[in-house]
Scaffold this motif. Sequence first.
Motif, mmCIF file in Angstrom:
data_model
loop_
_atom_site.group_PDB
_atom_site.id
_atom_site.type_symbol
_atom_site.label_atom_id
_atom_site.label_comp_id
_atom_site.label_asym_id
_atom_site.label_seq_id
_atom_site.Cartn_x
_atom_site.Cartn_y
_atom_site.Cartn_z
ATOM 1 N N ARG A 27 0.832 -1.198 0.000
ATOM 2 C CA ARG A 27 0.000 0.000 0.000
ATOM 3 C C ARG A 27 0.867 1.249 0.000
ATOM 4 N NH1 ARG A 27 -3.226 1.354 -2.387
ATOM 5 N NH2 ARG A 27 -4.512 -0.434 -1.904
ATOM 6 N N LEU A 28 1.917 1.249 0.809
ATOM 7 C CA LEU A 28 2.818 2.398 0.885
ATOM 8 C C LEU A 28 3.488 2.661 -0.465
ATOM 9 C CD1 LEU A 28 3.940 4.540 2.753
ATOM 10 C CD2 LEU A 28 5.619 2.874 3.585
ATOM 11 N N ALA A 29 3.917 1.609 -1.133
ATOM 12 C CA ALA A 29 4.542 1.753 -2.449
ATOM 13 C C ALA A 29 3.558 2.328 -3.465
ATOM 14 C CB ALA A 29 5.077 0.409 -2.928
ATOM 15 N N ASP A 30 2.315 1.858 -3.420
ATOM 16 C CA ASP A 30 1.305 2.357 -4.357
ATOM 17 C C ASP A 30 0.987 3.824 -4.103
ATOM 18 O OD1 ASP A 30 -0.900 1.908 -6.389
ATOM 19 O OD2 ASP A 30 -2.076 2.531 -4.647
ATOM 20 N N LEU A 31 0.887 4.218 -2.845
ATOM 21 C CA LEU A 31 0.599 5.611 -2.510
ATOM 22 C C LEU A 31 1.731 6.523 -2.987
ATOM 23 C CD1 LEU A 31 -0.768 5.021 1.085
ATOM 24 C CD2 LEU A 31 -2.117 5.703 -0.905
ATOM 25 N N ALA A 32 2.964 6.072 -2.791
ATOM 26 C CA ALA A 32 4.107 6.862 -3.260
ATOM 27 C C ALA A 32 4.081 7.006 -4.777
ATOM 28 C CB ALA A 32 5.412 6.210 -2.803
#
Length: 265
Positions: A27-32
């Motif tokens: 999720r963090l990678a996608d948000l970035a």
Amino acid sequence: MNELVLLKLGGSLITDKTRPYTVRHDRLADLAAQIASVRAGGSGMRLVLGHGSGSFGHTAAKEYGTRDGVRKAEDWKGFAEVHFQAAQLNDFVMEALHRAGISSLAFPPSGAVIASDGRVSIWDTTPIRMALANGILPVVYGDVVFDEVRGGTILSTEDLFQHLAHQLHPERILLAGLEAGVWADFPARTRLLGGISPTSYEDLRAGVGASHGADVTGGMQSKVGQMLALVQEIAGLEAVIFSAEEPGNLARALTGEALGTRISA
């Protein structure tokens, strides 16, 4: 002047708040990646990013009661532990931003902010202004700070945004979490509020509720209250509480699409 937006990635969004010290790496990678896409789109938007502490800082903070004050030796041990855990999560956030190709700098509040009874009293925001002026994404996060009244305390990202909003005068504050917005009947979640104003909120307050999982900084009621105060204090400011769990929602919110619950004066 290009639009300035303060964006918070909630702790419930980037960590599993029901499991201590658990990052949601995908999720963090996608948000970035969504942030990178919007920044590359040529809008000229200036962005300050904040993030919650989720299952990192909140877990330690709850154990030691750090938010309420720090005075005894054991309290100061907890103060340092909360900072360590919050910084650990920030490292993961900064790594995700770096992998997405975003030039960013972290500004840990513990090294720059002094509070007075739980509110920012001293914070030189010049380095943040200079980062913005040079196309660098400033990143702040919920952290411990020294406090002139309490000895030490914790300031949430919303606490930090309250001060930054008065200093930097953003057009929008976006609070991205798991919830689709503010529910009139949490936790039943059958009535999503499209908008909240200071007058309408008095009738809704009881149903808004707290948060899911560990949260020592007040949950949803606190967030809504802080944003309502800000939109009344700063002309033209609006705040939006929305879910960034759905694919592409963060980019949509950044580019102005109507999502979640809008808070305005």
